[in-house]
Design a protein around this motif. Sequence first.
Motif, PDB file in Angstrom:
ATOM      1  N   PRO A 264       0.837  -1.204   0.000  1.00 37.85           N
ATOM      2  CA  PRO A 264       0.000   0.000   0.000  1.00 37.85           C
ATOM      3  C   PRO A 264       0.868   1.249   0.000  1.00 37.85           C
ATOM      4  CG  PRO A 264       0.088  -0.948   2.193  1.00 37.85           C
ATOM      5  CD  PRO A 264       0.832  -1.895   1.299  1.00 37.85           C
ATOM      6  N   SER A 265       0.377   2.328  -0.590  1.00 40.80           N
ATOM      7  CA  SER A 265       1.139   3.575  -0.631  1.00 40.80           C
ATOM      8  C   SER A 265       0.393   4.716   0.060  1.00 40.80           C
ATOM      9  CB  SER A 265       1.468   3.957  -2.078  1.00 40.80           C
ATOM     10  OG  SER A 265       0.301   4.000  -2.868  1.00 40.80           O
ATOM     11  N   PRO A 273      -8.044  11.746  -3.847  1.00 38.75           N
ATOM     12  CA  PRO A 273      -8.921  12.078  -4.979  1.00 38.75           C
ATOM     13  C   PRO A 273      -9.156  10.850  -5.848  1.00 38.75           C
ATOM     14  CG  PRO A 273      -6.680  12.766  -5.455  1.00 38.75           C
ATOM     15  CD  PRO A 273      -6.657  12.199  -4.064  1.00 38.75           C
ATOM     16  N   VAL A 274     -10.095  10.944  -6.755  1.00 36.26           N
ATOM     17  CA  VAL A 274     -10.333   9.866  -7.722  1.00 36.26           C
ATOM     18  C   VAL A 274      -9.073   9.662  -8.559  1.00 36.26           C
ATOM     19  CG1 VAL A 274     -11.678   9.142  -9.726  1.00 36.26           C
ATOM     20  CG2 VAL A 274     -12.803  10.322  -7.844  1.00 36.26           C
ATOM     21  N   GLY A 275      -8.698   8.398  -8.769  1.00 38.00           N
ATOM     22  CA  GLY A 275      -7.542   8.069  -9.589  1.00 38.00           C
ATOM     23  C   GLY A 275      -6.225   8.064  -8.851  1.00 38.00           C
ATOM     24  N   HIS A 276      -6.262   8.387  -7.563  1.00 35.30           N
ATOM     25  CA  HIS A 276      -5.022   8.417  -6.782  1.00 35.30           C
ATOM     26  C   HIS A 276      -4.463   6.996  -6.616  1.00 35.30           C
ATOM     27  CE1 HIS A 276      -2.252  10.302  -3.913  1.00 35.30           C
ATOM     28  NE2 HIS A 276      -2.389   9.206  -3.164  1.00 35.30           N
ATOM     29  N   VAL A 277      -3.147   6.845  -6.761  1.00 29.57           N
ATOM     30  CA  VAL A 277      -2.525   5.529  -6.589  1.00 29.57           C
ATOM     31  C   VAL A 277      -2.547   5.144  -5.115  1.00 29.57           C
ATOM     32  CG1 VAL A 277      -0.400   4.189  -6.792  1.00 29.57           C
ATOM     33  CG2 VAL A 277      -1.054   5.761  -8.623  1.00 29.57           C
ATOM     34  N   LEU A 278      -3.207   4.032  -4.801  1.00 29.90           N
ATOM     35  CA  LEU A 278      -3.344   3.560  -3.419  1.00 29.90           C
ATOM     36  C   LEU A 278      -2.323   2.490  -3.069  1.00 29.90           C
ATOM     37  CD1 LEU A 278      -7.236   3.173  -3.327  1.00 29.90           C
ATOM     38  CD2 LEU A 278      -5.884   5.150  -2.611  1.00 29.90           C
ATOM     39  N   TRP A 291      -1.167  -1.374 -10.672  1.00 27.19           N
ATOM     40  CA  TRP A 291      -1.343  -0.213  -9.804  1.00 27.19           C
ATOM     41  C   TRP A 291      -2.814  -0.073  -9.440  1.00 27.19           C
ATOM     42  CZ3 TRP A 291       3.058   1.801  -8.076  1.00 27.19           C
ATOM     43  CH2 TRP A 291       4.215   1.575  -8.834  1.00 27.19           C
ATOM     44  N   ILE A 292      -3.072   0.069  -8.145  1.00 25.55           N
ATOM     45  CA  ILE A 292      -4.451   0.216  -7.663  1.00 25.55           C
ATOM     46  C   ILE A 292      -4.744   1.701  -7.501  1.00 25.55           C
ATOM     47  CG2 ILE A 292      -6.063  -0.388  -5.827  1.00 25.55           C
ATOM     48  CD1 ILE A 292      -3.549  -2.482  -5.229  1.00 25.55           C
ATOM     49  N   ARG A 293      -5.777   2.169  -8.203  1.00 23.33           N
ATOM     50  CA  ARG A 293      -6.142   3.576  -8.152  1.00 23.33           C
ATOM     51  C   ARG A 293      -7.533   3.741  -7.537  1.00 23.33           C
ATOM     52  NH1 ARG A 293      -2.643   6.652 -11.208  1.00 23.33           N
ATOM     53  NH2 ARG A 293      -1.224   5.436 -12.546  1.00 23.33           N
TER      54      ARG A 293
END
Length: 323
Positions: A264-265, A273-278, A291-293
Amino acid sequence: MAKDQAKFLELCGEEIAPGASVEINLNTATLHTQTKIDVPIIIERAKKDGPTVLFTAGIHGDEVNGIEVVRQLIAKGINKPKMGTIVCIPIVNIFGFIQKSREFPDGRDLNRVFPGSRSGSLASQFAYQLTKQIMPHIDYCMDFHTGGSSRFNVPHIRITGQNKRQNQLAEIFNAPFILHSKNIKKSFRSYCEKNDITALLFEGGKSNSIDNVVSNTGVNGAKRVLNELGMLRSKFKVSSPKNKSVVITQSRWMRASTSGMFKPSVKAGEHVPVGHVLGHITDPYGKVHYWIRSNAAGYVINVNEAPIVYQGDALFHISTENQ
């Protein structure tokens, strides 16, 4: 007897006088070795009449952080009330605590069998004893939990959002977040609501782990509620909330689309926000990079911290509607 003088209280067949400090045991079962397993219950009573508050933890035996919160309440003497009675059960599922396990020895989740049965499974029989011998005397309950299976919960209170007094006490507790969630059938929280016991369910941290920030949040919140009820002694100071709790009315889980090694990041409590890399899923050979967004803008309530995940595993719990 003076009008505001407390009366004798009977718990588990024992009469407890006003002003008494008592530890009693609720018998759980006898092991196959004929060793008796008892659940210690710590009771502190003031001489002045008032509400009866129950603090519980360890309904899931591996949720150690909740146990730490109740332990601190006892060790610091916060559980000695100015009025009324405080009952503490630091470890409800003593079997699971010994085994570092969520379940009862019969494999059942204790938090899915309330109000229990006199002749049912072992977990059901214990729930029955708790609901018959302790719960009829309780006015308020604070039940402390953590995330399970390496999933870290940001400290928050779970309520249905439909009970005015419960809403008020959740705000006074002042965890960073208040999450509206439906009662689960046969859960302890559901039992409390059906029996007119105002209950707050606290979630924070992860299983088999102790986090000081989570513990402090739980202890400080409990003090604020006791102060609101007129039960906190003057020697204890109540910290003023820096911010109001963020109330989350809708949320959703994001699950793994593939299996692999997971990093996790983001941390629980962050707003994204929407599209943020998680986070990122890869394989041991460096061939897979997924990549999980975020599919919603909101607060990250829960983060899965397991290094290995499987397709379909819950990775992140994110708010979608806030008040």
